[in-house]
Design an enzyme around this catalytic site. Structure first.
Site, PDB file in Angstrom:
ATOM      1  N   HIS A   1       5.169 -42.713  43.705  1.00 21.85           N
ATOM      2  CA  HIS A   1       5.404 -42.688  42.208  1.00 21.85           C
ATOM      3  C   HIS A   1       4.045 -42.855  41.471  1.00 21.85           C
ATOM      4  O   HIS A   1       3.259 -43.813  41.949  1.00 21.85           O
ATOM      5  CB  HIS A   1       6.272 -43.723  41.952  1.00 21.85           C
ATOM      6  CG  HIS A   1       6.929 -44.010  40.515  1.00 21.85           C
ATOM      7  ND1 HIS A   1       6.367 -44.604  39.491  1.00 21.85           N
ATOM      8  CD2 HIS A   1       8.331 -43.762  40.207  1.00 21.85           C
ATOM      9  CE1 HIS A   1       7.272 -44.408  38.498  1.00 21.85           C
ATOM     10  NE2 HIS A   1       8.285 -43.953  38.974  1.00 21.85           N
TER      11      HIS A   1
ATOM     12  N   ASP B   1      15.063 -41.264  43.138  1.00 22.08           N
ATOM     13  CA  ASP B   1      15.486 -39.863  43.481  1.00 22.08           C
ATOM     14  C   ASP B   1      15.931 -39.717  44.781  1.00 22.08           C
ATOM     15  O   ASP B   1      16.542 -38.796  45.254  1.00 22.08           O
ATOM     16  CB  ASP B   1      14.455 -38.835  42.909  1.00 22.08           C
ATOM     17  CG  ASP B   1      14.518 -38.951  41.432  1.00 22.08           C
ATOM     18  OD1 ASP B   1      13.112 -39.107  41.058  1.00 22.08           O
ATOM     19  OD2 ASP B   1      15.542 -38.595  40.846  1.00 22.08           O
TER      20      ASP B   1
HETATM   21  C1  SDX Z   1      10.663 -39.857  38.832  1.00 22.29           C
HETATM   22  O1  SDX Z   1       7.201 -41.946  35.720  1.00 22.29           O
HETATM   23  C2  SDX Z   1       8.386 -42.322  36.148  1.00 22.29           C
HETATM   24  O2  SDX Z   1       8.640 -43.354  35.654  1.00 22.29           O
HETATM   25  C3  SDX Z   1       9.324 -41.351  36.594  1.00 22.29           C
HETATM   26  C4  SDX Z   1      10.651 -41.752  37.096  1.00 22.29           C
HETATM   27  C5  SDX Z   1      11.476 -42.189  35.905  1.00 22.29           C
HETATM   28  O3  SDX Z   1      12.525 -42.958  36.081  1.00 22.29           O
HETATM   29  O4  SDX Z   1      11.127 -41.543  34.798  1.00 22.29           O
HETATM   30  O5  SDX Z   1      10.621 -42.942  37.911  1.00 22.29           O
HETATM   31  C6  SDX Z   1      11.432 -40.730  37.893  1.00 22.29           C
HETATM   32  O6  SDX Z   1       9.968 -38.983  38.196  1.00 22.29           O
HETATM   33  C7  SDX Z   1      10.427 -40.351  40.163  1.00 22.29           C
HETATM   34  C8  SDX Z   1       9.241 -39.482  40.947  1.00 22.29           C
HETATM   35  C9  SDX Z   1      10.196 -38.413  41.462  1.00 22.29           C
HETATM   36  N1  SDX Z   1       9.229 -37.527  41.933  1.00 22.29           N
HETATM   37  C10 SDX Z   1       8.915 -37.005  43.349  1.00 22.29           C
HETATM   38  O7  SDX Z   1       9.912 -37.873  44.257  1.00 22.29           O
HETATM   39  C11 SDX Z   1       8.183 -35.911  43.606  1.00 22.29           C
HETATM   40  C12 SDX Z   1       7.193 -36.275  44.892  1.00 22.29           C
HETATM   41  N2  SDX Z   1       6.342 -37.421  44.441  1.00 22.29           N
HETATM   42  C13 SDX Z   1       4.924 -36.841  43.979  1.00 22.29           C
HETATM   43  O8  SDX Z   1       5.186 -35.637  43.575  1.00 22.29           O
HETATM   44  C14 SDX Z   1       4.207 -37.900  43.191  1.00 22.29           C
HETATM   45  O9  SDX Z   1       4.362 -39.044  44.136  1.00 22.29           O
HETATM   46  C15 SDX Z   1       4.347 -38.294  41.660  1.00 22.29           C
HETATM   47  C16 SDX Z   1       4.336 -37.154  40.915  1.00 22.29           C
HETATM   48  C17 SDX Z   1       5.845 -38.952  41.702  1.00 22.29           C
HETATM   49  C18 SDX Z   1       3.413 -39.381  41.371  1.00 22.29           C
HETATM   50  O10 SDX Z   1       2.166 -38.578  41.597  1.00 22.29           O
HETATM   51  P1  SDX Z   1       0.940 -39.137  41.192  1.00 22.29           P
HETATM   52  O11 SDX Z   1       0.949 -40.589  40.527  1.00 22.29           O
HETATM   53  O12 SDX Z   1       0.093 -38.028  40.232  1.00 22.29           O
HETATM   54  O13 SDX Z   1      -0.094 -39.368  42.339  1.00 22.29           O
HETATM   55  P2  SDX Z   1      -0.643 -38.389  42.990  1.00 22.29           P
HETATM   56  O14 SDX Z   1      -0.107 -36.845  42.869  1.00 22.29           O
HETATM   57  O15 SDX Z   1      -2.191 -38.478  42.340  1.00 22.29           O
HETATM   58  O16 SDX Z   1      -0.773 -38.868  44.434  1.00 22.29           O
HETATM   59  C19 SDX Z   1      -1.643 -39.897  44.860  1.00 22.29           C
HETATM   60  C20 SDX Z   1      -2.060 -39.655  46.411  1.00 22.29           C
HETATM   61  C21 SDX Z   1      -2.411 -37.895  46.390  1.00 22.29           C
HETATM   62  O17 SDX Z   1      -3.146 -37.788  47.677  1.00 22.29           O
HETATM   63  P3  SDX Z   1      -4.785 -37.677  47.377  1.00 22.29           P
HETATM   64  O18 SDX Z   1      -4.976 -36.778  46.430  1.00 22.29           O
HETATM   65  O19 SDX Z   1      -5.157 -39.279  46.804  1.00 22.29           O
HETATM   66  O20 SDX Z   1      -5.464 -37.584  48.715  1.00 22.29           O
HETATM   67  O21 SDX Z   1      -0.524 -39.537  47.115  1.00 22.29           O
HETATM   68  C22 SDX Z   1      -0.243 -38.045  47.616  1.00 22.29           C
HETATM   69  C23 SDX Z   1      -1.194 -37.277  46.903  1.00 22.29           C
HETATM   70  O22 SDX Z   1      -1.316 -36.125  47.653  1.00 22.29           O
HETATM   71  N3  SDX Z   1       1.071 -38.011  47.720  1.00 22.29           N
HETATM   72  C24 SDX Z   1       2.117 -37.788  48.177  1.00 22.29           C
HETATM   73  C25 SDX Z   1       3.216 -37.579  47.686  1.00 22.29           C
HETATM   74  N4  SDX Z   1       3.185 -38.357  46.406  1.00 22.29           N
HETATM   75  C26 SDX Z   1       1.861 -38.535  46.206  1.00 22.29           C
HETATM   76  N5  SDX Z   1       1.862 -36.957  49.558  1.00 22.29           N
HETATM   77  C27 SDX Z   1       3.032 -36.607  50.083  1.00 22.29           C
HETATM   78  N6  SDX Z   1       4.254 -36.923  49.588  1.00 22.29           N
HETATM   79  C28 SDX Z   1       4.533 -37.196  48.381  1.00 22.29           C
HETATM   80  N7  SDX Z   1       5.677 -37.430  47.964  1.00 22.29           N
END
Ligand code: SDX
Length: 434
Positions: free
Chosen positions: A311, A369
């Site tokens: 998140h 989720d």
């Molecule tokens: C919702 O914003 C809100 O409040 C949203 C929400 C709401 O109520 O409105 O809470 C609802 O959208 C919940 C999130 C649902 N999405 C998912 O479950 C999809 C999977 N999650 C990822 O796509 C990700 O965690 C996000 C999109 C939710 C957040 O991404 P960020 O904040 O942009 O973080 P990032 O992509 O920069 O990740 C940081 C690091 C990265 O590695 P590095 O580049 O630092 O090496 O963490 C890794 C990412 O690769 N990472 C993951 C991961 N999520 C982040 N690696 C593996 N699996 C994951 N799920």
């Protein structure tokens, strides 16, 4: 010293040694902010923050999140208390008005919403223009946007009364439209709302009821539905809420703004994640395959991510996921589902991920989720309806945030700038010389 007795933040340009004082603004809780509204005018610099990881877009009193502590407050009330003690319309009233309703206010709000649940009869024709296999989110985007054609008498955003009517219509009609999208996809007749039912009971009745027999409410399932709506109602300045605010900042009508929010929520990184979690659990198929998927999620060269994990704000357990997990157990038990293979895989995946160094170091925890899809599947919803249910609940948060934005005296049209790295001025080259 600034108005709130905060010392200004002094910036010094190393190229000119010119200093600029940025006022510091302090909220009631949470991080202070640097007021950079005069930054460009005084320094010639823009800020750069793709994804808005460190940027506050507005002032708000509605929702507060402490991502490190895993805290979520709506108007100061912890989400766990609201999920435990309130029903969804009470939370909707709180988000819109700032206080929980007293008995009379609650009764009036429930009546007002209930008596707006029917949609204009001609809106049913919209559905017949879609293929039966159209994704219900595509239908929701289209039909909600079209509401501005049917409810034009509540689109003047300068009129507080019209803003209130539009808000009530959106909260009240979203479940009806969502249920119609489902009915259309399964070829069953649309069901009309029943005014004697609660918000959640009515939605389940319109979705799973049929004209051929009376609908019988299952109180465990309608209570779970109501709680799921509460958990999804609002969440600060997330992508879809920011979309609604940005669309609203131009003066667009509320129906068009909410349709824009629906479109943004559909993305798999946002509200589309609950549908993506079910697909991922299905792909994993068996607990023995979990290590391979966790390995892929950690591989920088593999775009695969563990859906339902991570998140932007929560660097701790999403408090909504904890409530969702409890609700999941209640629903599966009520439905007599002893060992749901998807839940088994989800529980094992959560255990492995939370013990894995990569997830610990990057503070990746299950989010709202992760469990919701398992409950919704058990309740009989197809995966394509999961994000639709998220949109039904989040409409209340979108409407509350849109109202706050419209009423904010400092709000103006949102118009970000950029770091331009394209070509500088150059002469035109005629076609025969290219
Ligand atoms: C919702 O914003 C809100 O409040 C949203 C929400 C709401 O109520 O409105 O809470 C609802 O959208 C919940 C999130 C649902 N999405 C998912 O479950 C999809 C999977 N999650 C990822 O796509 C990700 O965690 C996000 C999109 C939710 C957040 O991404 P960020 O904040 O942009 O973080 P990032 O992509 O920069 O990740 C940081 C690091 C990265 O590695 P590095 O580049 O630092 O090496 O963490 C890794 C990412 O690769 N990472 C993951 C991961 N999520 C982040 N690696 C593996 N699996 C994951 N799920």
């Amino acid at each position: 010293m600034t108005a709130n007795n905060q010392k200004p933040f002094r910036l010094i340009d190393p190229n000119t040694d010119k200093s600029t004082d940025l006022p510091v603004m302090e909220g009631s809780i949470g991080p202070k902010v640097l007021d950079i509204r005069k930054l460009y005018g005084e320094t010639g610099y823009f800020t750069y923050d793709p994804g808005f990881t460190s940027t506050g877009s507005c002032e708000s009193k509605i929702t507060y999140i402490d991502g490190d502590e895993g805290v979520l407050l709506h108007r100061g009330y912890p989400i766990e208390d609201l999920a435990e003690h309130c029903d969804f319309l009470e939370v909707a009233y709180l988000l819109m008005n700032g206080e929980l309703p007293n008995k009379d206010e609650k009764a009036k709000f429930e009546h007002d919403i209930t008596y707006h649940t029917m949609v204009h009869e001609q809106m049913a024709h919209f559905f017949r223009g879609f293929r039966r296999d159209a994704h219900p989110m595509a239908i929701l985007c289209g039909v909600v946007g079209a509401m501005s054609a049917f409810y034009h008498d509540s689109t003047d955003i300068e009129d507080p009364r019209q803003r209130m009517i539009a808000s009530y219509r959106l909260i009240a009609k979203m479940p009806t439209i969502a249920a119609m999208a489902y009915k259309y996809s399964v070829g069953q007749p649309f069901m009309y709302p029943q005014n004697k039912l609660t918000y959640a009971q009515n939605f389940l009745q319109m979705t799973f009821g049929v004209p051929a027999e009376p609908y019988v409410d299952n109180p465990v399932l309608s209570k779970a539905m109501d709680k799921i709506f509460i958990l999804h109602a609002d969440h600060e300045q997330n992508a879809s809420t920011s979309t609604v605010r940005l669309a609203g900042s131009s003066g667009a009508n509320p129906f068009a703004c909410i349709a824009a929010g629906i479109a943004s929520l559909w993305g798999p990184s946002h509200g589309g994640a609950n549908e993506a979690v079910l697909k991922m659990l299905g792909e994993i198929g068996d607990k023995k395959n979990i290590p391979e998927f966790v390995k892929r999620a950690k591989d920088k060269n593999d775009p695969f991510r563990l859906m339902g994990f991570g998140h932007r704000v929560y660097k701790n357990y999403d408090p909504r996921a904890k409530v969702m997990q409890e609700t999941c157990r209640e629903v599966l038990s009520e439905l007599g589902i002893k060992d749901d293979p998807l839940l088994d895989i989800a529980m094992e995946l959560e255990k492995i991920a939370l013990e894995d160094e990569y997830f610990i170091e990057k503070k990746l925890y299950p989010n709202v989720d992760f469990y919701s899809g398992i409950i919704l599947k058990a309740m009989g919803f197809p995966t394509s309806m999961f994000t639709v249910l998220f949109a039904v609940a989040r409409t209340t948060g979108w409407v509350a945030q849109w109202k706050e934005m419209i009423e904010d005296p400092v709000q103006k049209i949102g118009r970000p700038r950029q770091l331009y790295t394209g070509s500088g001025p150059r002469d035109y080259v005629p076609l025969n010389k290219r």
